[in-house]
Design a protein around this motif. Structure first.
Motif, short mmCIF file in Angstrom:
data_model
loop_
_atom_site.label_atom_id
_atom_site.label_comp_id
_atom_site.label_asym_id
_atom_site.label_seq_id
_atom_site.Cartn_x
_atom_site.Cartn_y
_atom_site.Cartn_z
N SER A 43 0.85 -1.19 0.01
CA SER A 43 -0.07 0.00 -0.17
C SER A 43 0.82 1.18 -0.23
O SER A 43 0.22 2.41 -0.19
N VAL A 71 -1.98 -8.22 -2.75
CA VAL A 71 -1.40 -6.98 -2.06
C VAL A 71 -1.43 -7.22 -0.44
O VAL A 71 -2.54 -7.37 -0.01
N ILE A 114 -6.33 -8.68 -1.48
CA ILE A 114 -5.61 -7.83 -0.59
C ILE A 114 -5.39 -8.65 0.69
O ILE A 114 -6.42 -9.49 0.95
N ALA A 127 3.21 -0.14 -4.21
CA ALA A 127 2.26 0.49 -5.24
C ALA A 127 2.57 0.49 -6.54
O ALA A 127 1.99 -0.09 -7.40
N LYS A 158 -5.88 2.36 1.28
CA LYS A 158 -4.75 2.60 0.34
C LYS A 158 -4.82 1.19 -0.48
O LYS A 158 -4.62 1.07 -1.61
N ALA A 159 -4.92 0.04 0.38
CA ALA A 159 -4.77 -1.22 -0.36
C ALA A 159 -6.07 -1.24 -1.38
O ALA A 159 -5.81 -2.00 -2.31
N LYS A 193 -5.58 0.11 4.86
CA LYS A 193 -6.55 -0.76 4.32
C LYS A 193 -7.25 0.24 3.13
O LYS A 193 -7.70 -0.37 1.97
N LEU A 228 -5.68 0.56 -4.38
CA LEU A 228 -4.88 -0.04 -5.24
C LEU A 228 -5.38 -1.30 -6.11
O LEU A 228 -5.05 -1.20 -7.30
N TYR A 230 -0.96 -5.65 3.23
CA TYR A 230 -0.93 -4.01 3.87
C TYR A 230 -1.06 -4.46 5.56
O TYR A 230 -1.44 -5.61 5.72
#
Length: 252
Positions: free
Chosen positions: A14, A34, A61, A19, A42-43, A40, A46, A36
């Motif tokens: 993240s 992904v 994620i 990223a 941002k994940a 959360k 992305l 993180y």
């Protein structure tokens, strides 16, 4: 080398470098796991961007606290159960823990802070690599990349705990590369200097900028391009690629 059908697990995904790397690999058809810890939103953002690249790119994620070894094991098990075994591992997650600067006192970093830094920056990467390697060796294909730091070769601007935790990754990658080159597994590191748009460099000083010969901080995409090279080039292994704006004269 096409990355279609490959799965990359990126820790600290993240953040800026994670990223940017995820997006670069996904553009080559690579599916992305992904990871993180606390970011959360941002994940999830992305993940949406990655899914928009191609319908062939699988994305999911995974939350895990990598300062806890049980968290590392949990991450690995969840990725395997949900997406399959990673073909590519980018050990990107890390933290400063504490900053004392180039002129600080070693006495200001306790042994507990030292161990915490090493556990997250080196120990978790060791364990996650240990877990991912057997499948890579079995299938005769694997890419392991560590996110090191120019601090590993220069001492850096954070402190001895951070610099030494990053240099530990170099000995690890040299052993892995020498041991598993014959198995189709490459192992390398990228060693950035000061990179903008990352949590570690959220408030850089003018003094920091002056240390970089090109006169500016790097950006995540510039580090992601190095990781992309190390993933797609099967002839490059046992290398530390320094991306530092000219701070050091050569590799260390």
């Amino acid at each position: 080398m096409s990355l279609k059908g490959k799965l990359a697990l990126i820790t600290g995904c993240s953040g800026g470098i994670g990223a940017a790397t995820a997006l670069a690999l996904a553009r080559q058809g690579c599916s992305i796991a992904v990871h993180y810890n606390s970011a959360k939103d941002k994940a999830q953002s992305l993940s949406k961007s990655l899914q928009e690249i191609s319908s062939d790119v699988r994305v999911d994620i995974f939350q895990a606290d990598l300062s806890d070894y049980d968290g590392v094991r949990q991450l690995y098990n969840q990725v395997v159960q949900t997406m399959g075994h990673p073909d590519i591992l980018f050990n990107n997650a890390g933290a400063l823990i504490k900053t004392i600067g180039r002129m600080g006192n070693m006495q200001d970093v306790s042994i507990e802070e030292f161990e915490k830094t090493w556990k997250l920056n080196a120990g978790s990467s060791y364990l996650l690599t240990q877990l991912c390697l057997p499948h890579m060796v079995e299938q005769k294909y694997g890419r392991v990349i560590f996110n090191s730091s120019v601090a590993a070769g220069t001492g850096g601007v954070i402190g001895p705990h951070y610099a030494s935790s990053k240099s530990a990754l170099h000995g690890l990658l040299h052993w892995i590369a020498s041991r598993h080159s014959k198995d189709g597994v490459t192992c390398n590191a990228v060693a950035p200097a000061l990179i903008a748009d990352t949590a570690m460099m959220s408030n850089p000083t003018d003094e920091m900028r002056k240390m970089i010969p090109v006169g500016r901080l790097g950006v995540p995409d510039e580090i992601a391009s190095v990781v992309e090279l190390l993933v797609t080039n099967a002839y490059m292994t046992n290398k530390i690629i320094v991306a530092d704006g000219g701070w050091t004269a050569s590799a260390f």
